[in-house]
Design an enzyme around this catalytic site. Structure first.
Site, short mmCIF file in Angstrom:
data_model
loop_
_atom_site.label_atom_id
_atom_site.label_comp_id
_atom_site.label_asym_id
_atom_site.label_seq_id
_atom_site.Cartn_x
_atom_site.Cartn_y
_atom_site.Cartn_z
N ASP A 46 9.70 -7.56 2.09
CA ASP A 46 10.59 -7.51 0.92
C ASP A 46 10.54 -6.11 0.28
O ASP A 46 11.26 -5.85 -0.69
CB ASP A 46 10.29 -8.62 -0.09
N SER A 47 9.77 -5.19 0.89
CA SER A 47 9.86 -3.78 0.53
C SER A 47 11.28 -3.27 0.75
O SER A 47 11.65 -2.21 0.23
CB SER A 47 8.88 -2.94 1.38
N ASP A 85 9.02 -11.88 5.00
CA ASP A 85 8.46 -12.13 3.68
C ASP A 85 9.22 -13.21 2.92
O ASP A 85 10.46 -13.19 2.88
CB ASP A 85 8.54 -10.85 2.83
N GLU A 117 2.48 -13.95 -0.76
CA GLU A 117 1.46 -13.22 -1.51
C GLU A 117 0.61 -14.19 -2.33
O GLU A 117 1.13 -15.13 -2.91
CB GLU A 117 2.13 -12.19 -2.42
N GLU A 184 -3.90 -5.31 1.31
CA GLU A 184 -3.22 -4.10 0.85
C GLU A 184 -3.98 -3.40 -0.27
O GLU A 184 -4.35 -4.03 -1.27
CB GLU A 184 -1.80 -4.46 0.36
#
Ligand code: KIV
Length: 266
Positions: A46-47, A85, A117, A184
């Site tokens: 989703d970056s 994502d 996440e 991350e």
């Protein structure tokens, strides 16, 4: 064409000590470049909200956006494991909401695995998805969807409580059935300890060389997006084009030469 990389392949790679290579892609053209280089996994991250859509964070990305880009990547890929994502607020409400969203990513987006996440809190959701046939990749540490809660893009797990929370979260995700975990922006020593404590592979981004694999945002490693974070390297330097830069990245990850100490946090 060589055989498709699967969740079994990456599990075996961890057991054999073979590094897992991963980059993000959002379209068929780049997916083909990565696939032809022999990358193990492609993350439809989703970056894309930042590097493709131009937003300040990943928060505005919708499930339809993710399905569209995942489908584009799937058209360009024949070999890599495709991880998509789950975007912000498409899974946090309930396991049932997560199941509907993950189903869309796999049916419409043709992804092979979904990533979400969060640590311990998300374990019941992971268990719910895995029990229904959805392979899940966890993501802990600097989880970008929580940027406003963190007060910026900050390294996580530097104090004892934060480190403990990450260790507990990683084990809870594994216990719930996650097949992989992205770590991350956490200290190298913590990432090493989490990696050693798990039987499933860890994929690091700003988490040091002892993770079982590495991922970078494609635009960061091609040097074409904003100010690069500390943990990335511009792989176009000294190479003759995009395919050569991707080859150099794969080679550097496989040999353990990337990430080097200057890409790690204490
Ligand atoms: O969205 C993304 O590209 C990611 C990577 C930074 C791991 O989640």
């Amino acid at each position: 064409m060589s055989q498709r990389v699967t969740t079994n392949t990456v599990a075996k790679m961890k057991a054999a000590g073979d590094k897992i290579t991963c980059l993000t892609a959002y379209d068929a053209g780049f997916a083909q470049v990565l696939d032809q280089a022999g990358i193990d996994a492609i993350l439809i991250g989703d970056s894309l909200g930042m590097v493709v859509q131009g937003h300040e964070s990943t928060l505005p990305v919708t499930l339809d956006d993710m399905c569209y880009h995942s489908r584009c990547v799937a058209r360009g890929s024949q070999r890599a494991l495709l991880i998509a994502d789950l975007p912000f607020m498409s899974y946090q409400e309930s396991p049932e909401q997560a199941l509907r969203s993950a189903g869309a990513l796999m049916k419409q987006g043709r992804a092979h695995m979904v990533k979400l996440e969060g640590g311990e809190l998300m374990a019941p959701t992971v268990e719910f998805l895995v029990a229904r046939g959805i392979p899940v990749c966890g993501h802990i540490g600097l989880t970008p969807q929580s940027v406003h809660q963190f007060g910026g893009y900050r390294v996580q797990g530097r104090d004892a409580d934060g480190a403990e929370q990450l260790k507990v979260g990683a084990l809870a995700l594994q216990q719930a059935g996650a097949a992989m975990i992205v770590l991350e922006a956490i200290p190298r020593a913590l990432a090493r300890s989490v990696t050693e404590s798990l039987t499933i592979p860890t994929i690091g981004i700003g988490a040091g060389p002892e993770c079982d694999g590495q991922v970078l945002v494609l635009q960061d490693m091609l040097g074409i997006y904003g100010t690069p974070p500390k943990f990335t390297r511009d792989f176009t330097q000294g190479t003759s084009g995009i395919q050569a830069a991707v080859d150099a990245y794969l080679q550097a990850v496989k040999s353990g030469e990337f990430p080097a100490s200057e890409h790690c946090y204490d």
